[in-house]
Design a protein around this motif. Structure first.
Motif: not given
Lengths: 106, 149
Positions: A60, A87-88, A91-94, A97
């Motif tokens: 990330l 999922d990742t 979870m991280t809001g990426f 973006s």
């Protein structure tokens, strides 16, 4: 599975193909490849990730690095990420973006 | 079933992350975890092991560091503990990224704390203890919570 990466520039689009496991040990290979394509000032970056089986936060960080290096206007596409990687990103809001797509060109 | 325990010692080097994930994947399959649970365990252990190696040992100037990975399984759960002698660090006291941080444009957002957040959210329980000069990071996956895929 160890990490593999290759890149090409086609019509100002940087296409990077990632496979295996992207962790803090292999992230530097990803970073070198981003630096290499950044020299060509691409207008978009496409990450072919269908064969990427694992991505830690180090991966990330490299997406952030790419955004900083290429400029905020350069859109980043992730083609066919596996469920656990989605999922990742969630979870991280990426997920907000980058563009998650089934194929590129969209 | 009694608790079965396995302890493996690793050198504090990023090269061990891959063998650890392979071992945990194999263990997860043996105890019947689904793909999401196994991946979550690998991710959580990977993030904390990276912190231990990078911050606990390397940045603290400790060379030749080692840590233990303890795998304990019983009929209810799989517990994995990283035991290290590096610089004390409690991930539970670490500031996690806020909702605001997570919604910022990528090029502007602070990047610290992501790994710890991912570790804590990827297993059923995450605990930390500091005792006898050792950090103990404990990851628990419960079998009863298994989501059939």
């Amino acid at each position: 599975m160890s990490f593999t990466i290759s890149s090409e520039i086609s019509n100002k689009v940087a296409i990077l193909t990632l496979g295996g496991s992207l962790d803090s040990s292999s992230a530097s290979d990803f970073q070198s490849e981003i630096q290499k394509v950044a020299g060509e000032s691409p207008s978009e970056m496409v990450l072919q990730v269908s064969e990427l089986t694992f991505m830690a936060s180090a991966g990330l960080r490299m997406i952030v690095f790419a955004k900083q290096k290429l400029g905020p206007s350069v859109q980043i596409y992730l083609v066919k990420p596996q469920d656990q990687i989605i999922d990742t990103l969630q979870m991280t809001g990426f997920i907000h973006s980058v563009h998650i797509v089934d194929k590129y060109p969209v | 079933m009694e608790t079965q325990t396995q302890t493996i010692t690793y050198t504090a080097s990023l090269d061990v992350l891959e063998p650890i994930r392979e071992l945990l994947t194999q263990t997860g399959q043996e105890v019947g975890l689904n793909k999401k649970q196994t991946y979550g365990l690998c991710l959580a252990v990977d993030e904390i092991a990276t912190n231990v190696i990078r911050h606990g040992y390397d940045e603290a100037g400790i060379t030749d560091g080692k840590f233990d990975l303890i795998i304990e399984k019983n009929e209810n759960q799989l517990a994995v503990t990283i035991v290290d002698e590096g610089r004390p660090f409690n991930p539970l006291e670490h500031n996690l990224p806020t909702e605001e941080d997570l919604s910022m444009p990528l090029e502007e957002r602070p990047i610290g704390g992501l790994g710890v957040m991912m570790a804590r959210q990827s297993v059923d329980e995450f605990n930390y203890e500091f005792s006898e000069n050792h950090n103990k990071n404990i990851f628990i996956v419960k079998f009863s919570n298994e989501i059939k895929e």
